[in-house]
Every structure is written in structure tokens, then in C-alpha cells.
Design an enzyme around this catalytic site. Structure first.
Site, mmCIF file in Angstrom:
data_model
loop_
_atom_site.group_PDB
_atom_site.id
_atom_site.type_symbol
_atom_site.label_atom_id
_atom_site.label_comp_id
_atom_site.label_asym_id
_atom_site.label_seq_id
_atom_site.Cartn_x
_atom_site.Cartn_y
_atom_site.Cartn_z
ATOM 1 N N ARG A 43 0.926 6.210 7.848
ATOM 2 C CA ARG A 43 1.026 6.418 6.395
ATOM 3 C C ARG A 43 0.596 7.833 5.998
ATOM 4 O O ARG A 43 1.026 8.356 4.979
ATOM 5 C CB ARG A 43 0.131 5.418 5.650
ATOM 6 C CG ARG A 43 0.551 3.959 5.782
ATOM 7 C CD ARG A 43 -0.210 3.119 4.759
ATOM 8 N NE ARG A 43 -0.189 1.705 5.070
ATOM 9 C CZ ARG A 43 0.772 0.845 4.703
ATOM 10 N NH1 ARG A 43 1.799 1.284 4.018
ATOM 11 N NH2 ARG A 43 0.709 -0.429 5.015
ATOM 12 N N LYS B 288 0.817 -1.192 0.000
ATOM 13 C CA LYS B 288 0.000 0.000 0.000
ATOM 14 C C LYS B 288 0.860 1.255 0.000
ATOM 15 O O LYS B 288 0.417 2.348 -0.316
ATOM 16 C CB LYS B 288 -0.891 0.023 1.264
ATOM 17 C CG LYS B 288 -1.701 -1.226 1.473
ATOM 18 C CD LYS B 288 -2.334 -1.202 2.879
ATOM 19 C CE LYS B 288 -2.832 -2.575 3.222
ATOM 20 N NZ LYS B 288 -3.203 -2.656 4.659
ATOM 21 N N ASP C 227 4.614 2.754 6.701
ATOM 22 C CA ASP C 227 3.917 2.460 7.945
ATOM 23 C C ASP C 227 4.770 1.725 8.949
ATOM 24 O O ASP C 227 5.808 1.148 8.624
ATOM 25 C CB ASP C 227 2.688 1.581 7.652
ATOM 26 C CG ASP C 227 3.094 0.144 7.303
ATOM 27 O OD1 ASP C 227 3.887 -0.021 6.349
ATOM 28 O OD2 ASP C 227 2.652 -0.787 7.994
ATOM 29 N N GLU D 80 7.663 2.164 -6.200
ATOM 30 C CA GLU D 80 7.793 1.623 -4.841
ATOM 31 C C GLU D 80 8.046 2.751 -3.851
ATOM 32 O O GLU D 80 8.603 3.780 -4.204
ATOM 33 C CB GLU D 80 8.987 0.655 -4.792
ATOM 34 C CG GLU D 80 8.681 -0.785 -4.457
ATOM 35 C CD GLU D 80 8.003 -1.069 -3.120
ATOM 36 O OE1 GLU D 80 7.232 -0.250 -2.599
ATOM 37 O OE2 GLU D 80 8.257 -2.164 -2.605
ATOM 38 N N ASP E 243 14.674 -1.657 0.623
ATOM 39 C CA ASP E 243 15.438 -1.935 1.830
ATOM 40 C C ASP E 243 16.430 -3.053 1.484
ATOM 41 O O ASP E 243 17.491 -2.789 0.933
ATOM 42 C CB ASP E 243 14.432 -2.319 2.921
ATOM 43 C CG ASP E 243 15.031 -2.447 4.293
ATOM 44 O OD1 ASP E 243 15.969 -1.700 4.607
ATOM 45 O OD2 ASP E 243 14.558 -3.293 5.075
ATOM 46 N N VAL F 289 11.868 4.152 8.870
ATOM 47 C CA VAL F 289 11.158 5.412 8.663
ATOM 48 C C VAL F 289 9.653 5.209 8.475
ATOM 49 O O VAL F 289 9.205 4.140 8.056
ATOM 50 C CB VAL F 289 11.736 6.193 7.461
ATOM 51 C CG1 VAL F 289 13.144 6.688 7.765
ATOM 52 C CG2 VAL F 289 11.746 5.339 6.186
HETATM 53 P P1 IMP Z 1 12.716 -5.125 0.999
HETATM 54 O O1 IMP Z 1 12.162 -6.362 0.374
HETATM 55 O O2 IMP Z 1 13.560 -5.445 2.191
HETATM 56 O O3 IMP Z 1 13.431 -4.218 0.020
HETATM 57 O O4 IMP Z 1 11.489 -4.357 1.630
HETATM 58 C C1 IMP Z 1 10.712 -3.457 0.955
HETATM 59 C C2 IMP Z 1 9.426 -3.184 1.711
HETATM 60 O O5 IMP Z 1 9.647 -3.204 3.130
HETATM 61 C C3 IMP Z 1 8.914 -1.801 1.409
HETATM 62 O O6 IMP Z 1 8.005 -1.820 0.349
HETATM 63 C C4 IMP Z 1 8.253 -1.407 2.716
HETATM 64 O O7 IMP Z 1 6.926 -1.843 2.739
HETATM 65 C C5 IMP Z 1 8.998 -2.153 3.775
HETATM 66 N N1 IMP Z 1 10.018 -1.300 4.450
HETATM 67 C C6 IMP Z 1 11.353 -1.370 4.333
HETATM 68 N N2 IMP Z 1 11.973 -0.441 5.067
HETATM 69 C C7 IMP Z 1 10.986 0.262 5.673
HETATM 70 C C8 IMP Z 1 10.994 1.396 6.572
HETATM 71 O O8 IMP Z 1 12.022 1.966 6.962
HETATM 72 N N3 IMP Z 1 9.767 1.845 6.957
HETATM 73 C C9 IMP Z 1 8.596 1.266 6.549
HETATM 74 N N4 IMP Z 1 8.553 0.222 5.706
HETATM 75 C C10 IMP Z 1 9.738 -0.286 5.282
HETATM 76 MG MG MG Z 2 5.607 -1.938 1.229
#
Ligand code: IMP
Ligand code: MG
Length: 181
Positions: free
Chosen positions: A164, A42, A158, A98, A102, A152
């Protein structure tokens, strides 16, 4: 300030100014083409809505929902499609939007999945990226801001589905973080 909201990392004018720049860049790159923006639910909804209003090219939107996290703040590495696209993307110019990259695990899975549907082109636009946390390499064409390795909230992001609606990006306050979500 609402409990849980820590230091403001990116304030509203700074966010909006950067989004206008990204919009101009994307409009120049996609001139004369039919852009399809794919938002990842979302978190990307807020960014995508503002970004789209900065575009001067013809564009459509569609959404996907994938789960990578539970309610916690760390990636499980498990990715699942909860809602798929409504549109067939074969031959289309697709831009995935996106909120944040992360570890990169979510997007890396998503890109593999979308590539298999044979789009005409496939790029990524992410509002935020945390380069220090990256575990898999994902080629991101458009990035709003690089941020440090902190959790963050705000502007779509969120913590346990809250925050959000903040119009800025802030660090989650340590007090709330230790409670879990
Ligand atoms: P990844 O698969 O680790 O790259 O995660 C990506 C998803 O994790 C993003 O779309 C967010 O929903 C969530 N996410 C990663 N870091 C944060 C943060 O600092 N705050 C909130 N959501 C996060
Ligand atoms: Mg996400």
C-alpha cells in the site's frame, strides 16, 4: 525494486497531476456546499488524503470498512460492513472515495446502503477503474484513470495487505501472484 512489484502503470508525478485536476473539478462542482467525503477503508486512504488537500471547498471526512475480498485477488461477491460511518448523512452532499472499481459489486452494494440513508446528493470518485471487469453498472462521476484488466498494487492498493505504501501504481509481478496471499 521490492520483490513482487512489476511494471509501473502510473508513476508518482502522473498520479499527483491527475489528483490535482480532480480536486479542481470537485471544488468547482461543490462550491458553496458542505462536502462530506466517505472513504472506503483501507485502500482509499492514500488517495483521499492527497485529494482532500487539493480541495478549496469546506469538507469533512468519514470512513467505512467493507469486506468484499478475502486475501485473494478475485471478488467473492459477498459484501459485509465491518465499520460503519460515525456521521448521519441525511441531507448531506456525500462523495464516496474509492481506490479502484473492479467488478463494481462492492460499490453497488455500498451505494444502495448509503442511498437508503437519504443523503442530499451521492456521487462516487474512484482513482482507478477496470472497465473490462465490470459485472454491475455503477455511476462514477469522477475517475482518475482507466486501467487494463491486471491486478495492481501501490498507492493504497494491496496484495495480502502489502504494497500500500508504494507512491506509484504498479502491476503485481506474476511470480508473487501465483503464490497466492
Ligand atoms: P469490486 O467489488 O470487484 O469492484 O472490488 C473492489 C475492491 O477490490 C477494491 O476496493 C479493492 O480493494 C479490490 N481490488 C480490485 N481490484 C484490485 C487490484 O487490481 N488491486 C488491488 N485491489 C483490488
Ligand atoms: Mg478495497
Amino acid at each position: 525494486m521490492e520483490r513482487g512489484v512489476g511494471e509501473v502503470l502510473i508513476d508518482e508525478p502522473t498520479l499527483q497531476a491527475r489528483i490535482a485536476e480532480l480536486g479542481a473539478e470537485i471544488s468547482a462542482d461543490y462550491g458553496g456546499r458542505d462536502l462530506l467525503m466517505v472513504g472506503v477503508l483501507k485502500g482509499a486512504v492514500f488517495f483521499m488524503a492527497d485529494l482532500m488537500r487539493e480541495l478549496t471547498v469546506t469538507c469533512e471526512i468519514d470512513f467505512m470498512a467493507i469486506s468484499s475480498y478475502g486475501a485473494a485477488t478475485d471478488s467473492s461477491g459477498v459484501v459485509r460492513i465491518l465499520k460503519d460511518l460515525d456521521i448521519n448523512i441525511a441531507g448531506r452532499d456525500v462523495l464516496v472515495v474509492e481506490d479502484i472499481i473492479d467488478s463494481g459489486l462492492t460499490l453497488s452494494y455500498l451505494m444502495r446502503n448509503l442511498r437508503a440513508r437519504r443523503p442530499g446528493s451521492l456521487e462516487i470518485c474512484a482513482l482507478l477503474t477496470k472497465p473490462d471487469r465490470r459485472r454491475v453498472d455503477v455511476p462514477v462521476k469522477y475517475v482518475g484513470f482507466e486501467i487494463p484488466n491486471k491486478f495492481v498494487i501501490g498507492y493504497g492498493l494491496d496484495f495480502g495487505e502489502r504494497f500500500r505504501n508504494l507512491p506509484f501504481v504498479a502491476v503485481l509481478h506474476a511470480d508473487l501472484m501465483s503464490e497466492g496471499a
